[in-house]
Motif scaffolding. Structure first.
Motif, mmCIF file in Angstrom:
data_model
loop_
_atom_site.group_PDB
_atom_site.id
_atom_site.type_symbol
_atom_site.label_atom_id
_atom_site.label_comp_id
_atom_site.label_asym_id
_atom_site.label_seq_id
_atom_site.Cartn_x
_atom_site.Cartn_y
_atom_site.Cartn_z
ATOM 1 N N SER A 83 0.769 -1.004 -0.033
ATOM 2 C CA SER A 83 -0.138 0.002 -0.105
ATOM 3 C C SER A 83 0.915 1.344 0.108
ATOM 4 O O SER A 83 0.402 2.195 -0.715
ATOM 5 N N ALA A 84 2.011 1.260 0.776
ATOM 6 C CA ALA A 84 2.662 2.408 0.996
ATOM 7 C C ALA A 84 3.332 2.712 -0.553
ATOM 8 O O ALA A 84 3.561 3.815 -0.873
ATOM 9 N N GLY A 85 3.989 1.581 -1.199
ATOM 10 C CA GLY A 85 4.451 1.817 -2.559
ATOM 11 C C GLY A 85 3.581 2.342 -3.593
ATOM 12 O O GLY A 85 3.667 3.287 -4.586
ATOM 13 N N HIS A 86 2.212 1.688 -3.524
ATOM 14 C CA HIS A 86 0.960 2.266 -4.224
ATOM 15 C C HIS A 86 0.993 3.508 -4.240
ATOM 16 O O HIS A 86 0.752 4.315 -4.967
ATOM 17 N N ARG A 87 0.559 3.998 -2.689
ATOM 18 C CA ARG A 87 0.055 5.351 -2.435
ATOM 19 C C ARG A 87 1.053 6.199 -3.004
ATOM 20 O O ARG A 87 0.858 7.590 -3.491
ATOM 21 N N CYS A 88 2.581 6.109 -2.778
ATOM 22 C CA CYS A 88 3.550 7.066 -3.299
ATOM 23 C C CYS A 88 3.320 7.493 -4.483
ATOM 24 O O CYS A 88 3.392 8.493 -4.827
ATOM 25 N N LEU A 89 3.146 6.294 -5.433
ATOM 26 C CA LEU A 89 3.264 6.377 -6.916
ATOM 27 C C LEU A 89 1.699 7.300 -7.299
ATOM 28 O O LEU A 89 1.538 8.041 -8.177
ATOM 29 N N ALA A 90 0.531 6.676 -6.672
ATOM 30 C CA ALA A 90 -0.776 7.241 -6.901
ATOM 31 C C ALA A 90 -0.669 8.728 -6.802
ATOM 32 O O ALA A 90 -1.441 9.385 -7.216
ATOM 33 N N ARG A 91 0.065 9.315 -5.646
ATOM 34 C CA ARG A 91 -0.211 10.609 -5.340
ATOM 35 C C ARG A 91 0.372 11.554 -6.634
ATOM 36 O O ARG A 91 -0.226 12.534 -6.934
#
Lengths: 333, 333
Positions: A83-91
């Motif tokens: 989730s942290a990796g996904h959210r970092c890029l999603a931002r």
């Protein structure tokens, strides 16, 4: 080096232990991943002092950067590394979506404690690259360092037709205000994580508006032909609408009954929760806007008005009208 | 928002306390500063979801990112905020210099404790903008967050003539190896800071190779016509030369007596110290390389060779020859 101070650290491989091995692994992963990509403008990726892009004629380059800090933007006891990796890029991708841009390249600066360089980092990269592959974004470089807390800074480059990037400043008085998807789901899921409630239990990434938000890139690109202005809902509807108003020099009103609120969220969460990563945009009342853009629902929720002595943003609920103050998250307040 | 989690935070102004005020102040400072700049490709700076660049025809875009973390890359008891701001930008500019690029735009992601948002932040920005003005770089955007330690990630965009960026991979066997300026001064000054010695006491920024390193942008651009490959000396000569060798598929030898060593530095510091931000480059033996490039001394220090069973890099001292292992700083080792 002396005193624990470090020099700079470009992403490049070396056959010695530590940082080089990590970077080699990331470079290999980025390379495999880049093999899937076709028409990027990336000329040279990881492995030199800089990456090199060859811009296409007739297109502008848009750029955004977003910090993700442990205990500020995510918590390791609530968010899986995926989730942290996904959210970092999603931002970052969501900022590109709000400009109507096509993603071209990503750069990741990552600092983390030595004990997280194994399984946790692998999970972070898994989440990061899964979303990158979905949107055909190449990881073109970055930096890496040791740090007591996880720090990830994402840089996204995209492109738009020249002079056509969707700005916050393009709205006109009389324009209709729209939003994609539903609001408040991210704040509701975050609340569920904090209270260990089981409301958000779908397996996989779908149905997790907080843990795995979906940046609206395809709808954003369709907005190039429809919208006069756009912003992504990252700080909360009330705050992001106030930005749109300020940059366009306008006021706005929002209709309570037209707000698309996530079934699990409260009105408060929909108005001020933030991190929904939906697109808030304006369009001329003469422009026909479809009910779905690239499969994502679109709702008209208000309209833009000239500035007056009234509050900048008001919410209209039946016959009542009340100020809608910007109450999204702000650091240092 | 809930649980201390934050949404995204683009640089934009709002008339409420906290982050918005800080960003407004930075935006104002960046604006004043941008007024001095003339022929940038920056179309839209701070204030939207992304910045917009209009690339020039016939030029490539080069990009680099560099993390600066408190207690890893600088210490608040050793480095003034002016030095921290200068060094943060210098790291990125030095990468552009190593590509032969002209700086076009900078993005700064900055996280810091609330108690540093006054005088310390003002000093950091003073150091940052002083160097930015010297090299005509506009601050085009970034991100801001609260954090227990200072985290600064700098993103630099530059441009080069199309297909002409100086790479690490362009060296040929037989090429002469050169370095700009002098080596070891940064490590020597860091050592002086750690031991509170008074060796580096010049007033102002000059004469402080560690606190205020000078990125070699003007020499770098002259190298476009002279060099076959280039890298900046950020991790130390031994480490950065090993990168050049690897990316070019070559070996190298360095002549001990030809090394330009800062008068205050040891041989060890010159070989492995790092953070000198000089340019290490190769050039054909037929190419006449002047003794100064844009006012900076240039020394031939070795030559590139085909790979063999011998160590990748050797140092020749009179009649002796010894392996020069990469011993610069590496995280996670």
């Amino acid at each position: 080096m002396l005193g624990g101070m470090s020099g700079k650290h470009r992403m490049r491989p070396r056959k010695i232990a530590g940082e080089r091995d990590l970077i080699a692994a990331i470079r290999k992963r980025a390379g495999q991943h880049a093999d899937h990509l076709s028409r990027g403008i990336l000329n040279l990726g990881i492995g030199d002092d800089c990456a090199v892009l060859r811009p296409r004629r007739g297109r502008d380059i848009v750029i955004t950067t977003d910090l993700s800090l442990e205990n500020v933007h995510f918590r390791r006891d609530w968010h899986s590394p995926q989730s942290a990796g996904h959210r970092c890029l999603a931002r970052g991708l969501s900022d590109l979506a709000a400009m109507g841009a096509r993603p071209e390249a990503a750069f990741l600066s990552l600092a983390l404690p030595a004990e997280l360089t194994g399984k946790w980092l692998a999970g972070f990269l898994e989440g990061f690259f899964a979303l990158a592959e979905e949107h055909a974004v190449a990881l073109a470089g970055g930096d890496m360092a040791r740090s007591p807390l996880v720090v990830a800074d994402i840089v996204l480059l995209g492109s738009t037709p020249q002079g056509r990037a969707l700005l916050r400043s393009g709205a006109h008085a009389g324009d209709v205000l729209y939003v994609t998807g539903a609001l408040g789901g991210s704040a509701a899921e975050l609340d569920a994580l904090a209270h260990r409630s089981g409301v958000f239990r779908s397996p996989g990434r779908a149905g997790h508006p907080h843990l795995f938000p979906q940046p609206r890139l395809a709808p954003g690109r369709k907005l190039l032909r429809l919208a006069t202005a756009a912003i992504d809902v990252s700080d909360g509807l009330s705050t992001d609408l106030s930005h749109l108003c300020e940059e366009s020099g306008l006021a706005a009103e929002v209709y309570r009954q037209d707000l698309p609120i996530d079934a699990r969220a409260t009105l408060e969460q929909a108005l001020h929760g933030g991190e929904d990563y939906e697109l808030l945009f304006t369009s001329s009342p003469e422009t026909p806007v479809p009910a779905h853009l690239a499969g994502v629902a679109v709702h008209a929720i208000g309209r833009m008005k000239k500035k007056s002595k009234r509050p900048q943003v008001e919410m209209v609920d039946g016959s009542t009208r009340a100020p809608l103050a910007a109450r999204g998250w702000e650091h240092f307040r």
